[in-house]
Motif scaffolding. Structure first.
Motif, PDB file in Angstrom:
ATOM      1  N   TYR A  12      -5.665   6.295  -5.261  1.00  0.00           N
ATOM      2  CA  TYR A  12      -5.398   5.207  -4.929  1.00  0.00           C
ATOM      3  C   TYR A  12      -6.347   4.017  -4.786  1.00  0.00           C
ATOM      4  O   TYR A  12      -6.142   3.055  -4.968  1.00  0.00           O
ATOM      5  CB  TYR A  12      -4.910   5.344  -3.270  1.00  0.00           C
ATOM      6  N   ASN A  13      -7.528   4.258  -4.517  1.00  0.00           N
ATOM      7  CA  ASN A  13      -8.748   3.510  -4.586  1.00  0.00           C
ATOM      8  C   ASN A  13      -8.950   2.951  -6.039  1.00  0.00           C
ATOM      9  O   ASN A  13      -8.940   1.699  -6.275  1.00  0.00           O
ATOM     10  CB  ASN A  13      -9.956   4.129  -4.268  1.00  0.00           C
TER      11      ASN A  13
ATOM     12  N   THR B  88       0.908  -1.341   0.125  1.00  0.00           N
ATOM     13  CA  THR B  88      -0.096   0.024   0.061  1.00  0.00           C
ATOM     14  C   THR B  88       0.798   1.406   0.021  1.00  0.00           C
ATOM     15  O   THR B  88       0.422   2.335  -0.655  1.00  0.00           O
ATOM     16  CB  THR B  88      -0.767   0.235   1.112  1.00  0.00           C
ATOM     17  N   ASP B  89       2.060   1.215   0.588  1.00  0.00           N
ATOM     18  CA  ASP B  89       2.667   2.658   0.644  1.00  0.00           C
ATOM     19  C   ASP B  89       3.145   2.888  -0.552  1.00  0.00           C
ATOM     20  O   ASP B  89       3.404   4.016  -0.951  1.00  0.00           O
ATOM     21  CB  ASP B  89       4.081   2.353   1.767  1.00  0.00           C
TER      22      ASP B  89
ATOM     23  N   GLN C  13       0.459   4.273  -2.723  1.00  0.00           N
ATOM     24  CA  GLN C  13      -0.020   5.600  -2.174  1.00  0.00           C
ATOM     25  C   GLN C  13       1.107   6.673  -2.788  1.00  0.00           C
ATOM     26  O   GLN C  13       0.620   7.475  -3.243  1.00  0.00           O
ATOM     27  CB  GLN C  13      -0.156   5.503  -0.587  1.00  0.00           C
TER      28      GLN C  13
ATOM     29  N   THR D 152      -5.983  12.430  -4.121  1.00  0.00           N
ATOM     30  CA  THR D 152      -5.047  11.318  -4.095  1.00  0.00           C
ATOM     31  C   THR D 152      -5.807   9.981  -3.512  1.00  0.00           C
ATOM     32  O   THR D 152      -5.399   9.081  -4.069  1.00  0.00           O
ATOM     33  CB  THR D 152      -3.901  11.648  -3.039  1.00  0.00           C
ATOM     34  N   LYS D 153      -6.435  10.108  -2.734  1.00  0.00           N
ATOM     35  CA  LYS D 153      -7.328   9.025  -1.909  1.00  0.00           C
ATOM     36  C   LYS D 153      -8.232   8.307  -3.343  1.00  0.00           C
ATOM     37  O   LYS D 153      -8.262   6.994  -3.504  1.00  0.00           O
ATOM     38  CB  LYS D 153      -8.266   9.399  -0.989  1.00  0.00           C
TER      39      LYS D 153
ATOM     40  N   ALA E  60       0.083   7.182  -6.280  1.00  0.00           N
ATOM     41  CA  ALA E  60      -1.189   8.047  -6.399  1.00  0.00           C
ATOM     42  C   ALA E  60      -0.742   9.507  -5.953  1.00  0.00           C
ATOM     43  O   ALA E  60      -1.391  10.343  -6.608  1.00  0.00           O
ATOM     44  CB  ALA E  60      -2.085   7.606  -5.384  1.00  0.00           C
ATOM     45  N   LYS E  61       0.003   9.976  -5.138  1.00  0.00           N
ATOM     46  CA  LYS E  61       0.352  11.072  -4.828  1.00  0.00           C
ATOM     47  C   LYS E  61       0.919  11.760  -5.859  1.00  0.00           C
ATOM     48  O   LYS E  61       0.881  13.137  -5.919  1.00  0.00           O
ATOM     49  CB  LYS E  61       1.285  11.331  -3.579  1.00  0.00           C
TER      50      LYS E  61
ATOM     51  N   THR F 230      -5.870   0.412  -6.479  1.00  0.00           N
ATOM     52  CA  THR F 230      -5.906  -0.510  -6.007  1.00  0.00           C
ATOM     53  C   THR F 230      -7.229  -1.460  -6.775  1.00  0.00           C
ATOM     54  O   THR F 230      -6.794  -2.753  -6.650  1.00  0.00           O
ATOM     55  CB  THR F 230      -6.363  -0.446  -4.506  1.00  0.00           C
TER      56      THR F 230
ATOM     57  N   LYS G 116      -5.477  15.897  -1.056  1.00  0.00           N
ATOM     58  CA  LYS G 116      -5.500  14.528  -0.023  1.00  0.00           C
ATOM     59  C   LYS G 116      -6.809  13.660  -0.772  1.00  0.00           C
ATOM     60  O   LYS G 116      -6.813  12.641  -0.899  1.00  0.00           O
ATOM     61  CB  LYS G 116      -5.848  14.872   1.316  1.00  0.00           C
TER      62      LYS G 116
END
Length: 183
Positions: free
Chosen positions: A171-172, A117-118, A121, A167-168, A124-125, A175, A164
Motif C-alpha cells: 500500500y505504501n 485509499t480503500d 488497499q 500488505t501495508k 494491495a491486499k 501510494t 498485514k
C-alpha cells in the motif's frame, strides 16, 4: 503510461489531465428495514430495524490536452468540481489485468487531491493473497499431521501478522508511486 515494479509484480499507472467541461453530483439514499411482526398471536413482536445508506455519484466530462473528451463516473468520492477546473485523473492497473479503477484525482484549480485509499488497499491486499491462502492451507495440513491445535493457532496468527505487514508495505509503495505521478 508508467509502470512500477513492487516486490516482483508490475503495476500500470495511467493518467490524463484536462478541463472539466460538464459535471453533475447526486446523492442516492436507500432505506432498508424489516421486523415489527407479531409472533403467532402471542403479543410478542420482533423489533423494527430501519437503516439507510447514501451513495454520492460524481459524473463529469473532461476534455484532455489532446482534445479527447472523457466521460467519468465515480461513486462515493464526494468531489468538489466545477466546470473549468483543471484536473488530473489517475488509474491503477494491477498485475495480469487489462484494466483497473480510478484511484486519484488531482484538482489543480483547488490545489487539492483525492486519493481513494480503500481501493488502493484492496489492490494491495491482492498482491500476496494467493501466498496467504497457500500458507494457511500448509499450516492446516501440518497441524493435522502433527495433531497440534496450538501449532495451528500460533502459525495462523503469525501468517496473519506477516500478511498485514506485507500488505501495508505494498500500500505504501503504491501510494508513493501514485503521488509521484501528480503534476
Amino acid at each position: 503510461m508508467t509502470t512500477v515494479s513492487i516486490q516482483g509484480k508490475t503495476y500500470g499507472i495511467y493518467q490524463f489531465t484536462g478541463e472539466v467541461v460538464d459535471n453533475n453530483k447526486q446523492r442516492e439514499t436507500r432505506v432498508h428495514g424489516g421486523g415489527g411482526a407479531t409472533y403467532k398471536g402471542t403479543g410478542g413482536t420482533a423489533p423494527v430495524n430501519v437503516y439507510s445508506t447514501t451513495t454520492i455519484h460524481n459524473e463529469f466530462f473532461v476534455l484532455d490536452r489532446s482534445g479527447q473528451e472523457h466521460s467519468v463516473s465515480l461513486a462515493n468520492w464526494n468531489l468538489n468540481l466545477r466546470n473549468g477546473h483543471d484536473i488530473q485523473l489517475i488509474w491503477l492497473i494491477p498485475p495480469k489485468q487489462a484494466q483497473g479503477p480510478y484511484v486519484l484525482l488531482n484538482n489543480h484549480s483547488l490545489k487539492k487531491y483525492y486519493l481513494k485509499t480503500d481501493i488502493v488497499q484492496a489492490i494491495a491486499k491482492n498482491h500476496y493473497r494467493a501466498y496467504f491462502w497457500f500458507a494457511i492451507l500448509a499450516v492446516i495440513v501440518s497441524s493435522m499431521l502433527f495433531k497440534s491445535l496450538l501449532l495451528l493457532i500460533i502459525m495462523i496468527i503469525a501468517i496473519w501478522v506477516i500478511y498485514k505487514k506485507k500488505t501495508k508495505e505494498i500500500y505504501n509503495a503504491l501510494t508513493s508511486a501514485l503521488e509521484k505521478e501528480m503534476d
